[in-house]
Design an enzyme around this catalytic site. Structure first.
Site, PDB file in Angstrom:
ATOM      1  N   LYS A 112      45.918   5.547 -19.756  1.00 42.19           N
ATOM      2  CA  LYS A 112      47.276   4.455 -19.110  1.00 42.19           C
ATOM      3  C   LYS A 112      48.107   4.022 -19.619  1.00 42.19           C
ATOM      4  CE  LYS A 112      44.591   0.980 -16.542  1.00 42.19           C
ATOM      5  NZ  LYS A 112      42.376  -0.427 -16.832  1.00 42.19           N
ATOM      6  N   SER A 133      41.436   0.932 -11.549  1.00 45.68           N
ATOM      7  CA  SER A 133      42.876   1.012 -12.451  1.00 45.68           C
ATOM      8  C   SER A 133      42.612   1.885 -13.691  1.00 45.68           C
ATOM      9  CB  SER A 133      43.372  -0.729 -12.221  1.00 45.68           C
ATOM     10  OG  SER A 133      42.235  -0.649 -14.050  1.00 45.68           O
ATOM     11  N   SER A 145      37.318  -1.007 -15.225  1.00 51.14           N
ATOM     12  CA  SER A 145      37.841   0.323 -14.573  1.00 51.14           C
ATOM     13  C   SER A 145      37.502   1.891 -15.435  1.00 51.14           C
ATOM     14  CB  SER A 145      39.138  -0.230 -14.636  1.00 51.14           C
ATOM     15  OG  SER A 145      39.322  -1.049 -13.812  1.00 51.14           O
TER      16      SER A 145
END
Length: 201
Positions: free
Chosen positions: A29, A105, A129
């Protein structure tokens, strides 16, 4: 640098050397500081920022001989519960069905793993998430106990109370191997002190 790391890992594996993550391609991420790679939190506000250091988890993965492929899309500063749309990269789609959400996310990380762009993905969760994208895309996601994995060097949402990091993988076995590489106490993150003597097998 990525191709060089992969070639080096191939040579070690051919000699019978290396560990469980040697040569394994991992995406993460875009909130993990990664030396030499832009870290923008998917926002034009941070476009061009290249950290001079690795987040603790990224350093641990490098030490475990994983190959860091790069960053995955997120909503700007992780601020969405179901979608993964950013101001610099646009929309991330569910790897199985573009008409349904990728899941919160860390959805870009889940899509990268579900689409086999990477074997493992590193995700982050404050309120769903890790779990939501794994569920939305048929993956294993491990949401660890707070403090089991250091979150230093990761752009915070609630770093001192709720933010946790964990893997996305296609199998429980792969997720467990990734967890082994990053779990435990590190002096860089005092929040991990309760992990001493309490690591799961």
């Amino acid at each position: 640098a990525t191709l060089a790391a992969a070639a080096s890992a191939d040579k070690r594996l051919a000699r019978g050397e290396g560990g469980t993550l040697t040569g394994v391609p991992i995406a993460h991420k875009d909130i993990f500081c990664t030396s030499g790679l832009r870290t923008s939190c998917a926002s034009r506000m941070l476009d061009g920022f290249v950290p001079p250091y690795d987040a603790t988890v990224i350093r641990q993965l490098r030490e475990a001989d994983a190959v860091i492929l790069g960053k995955t899309n997120i909503p700007d500063f992780s601020a969405d519960d179901t979608r993964t749309d950013s101001s610099w990269a646009g929309s991330t789609f569910n790897a199985y069905d573009r008409t349904i959400v990728p899941g919160a996310s860390s959805g870009g990380t889940a899509t990268a793993v579900a689409a086999s762009f990477a074997v493992l993905g590193m995700a982050e969760e404050t309120g769903g998430s890790i779990q939501n994208p794994a569920s939305a895309q048929g993956l294993v996601g491990i949401k660890p106990t707070f403090g089991l994995i250091p979150n230093t060097g990761v752009t915070p949402f609630a770093a001192s109370t709720r933010d946790v990091l964990g893997p996305h993988a296609k199998t429980v076995y792969d997720a467990a191997i990734a967890l082994d590489a990053i779990a435990g106490y590190t002096p860089e993150d005092p929040k991990t002190e309760p992990a001493i003597g309490n690591l799961p097998i």
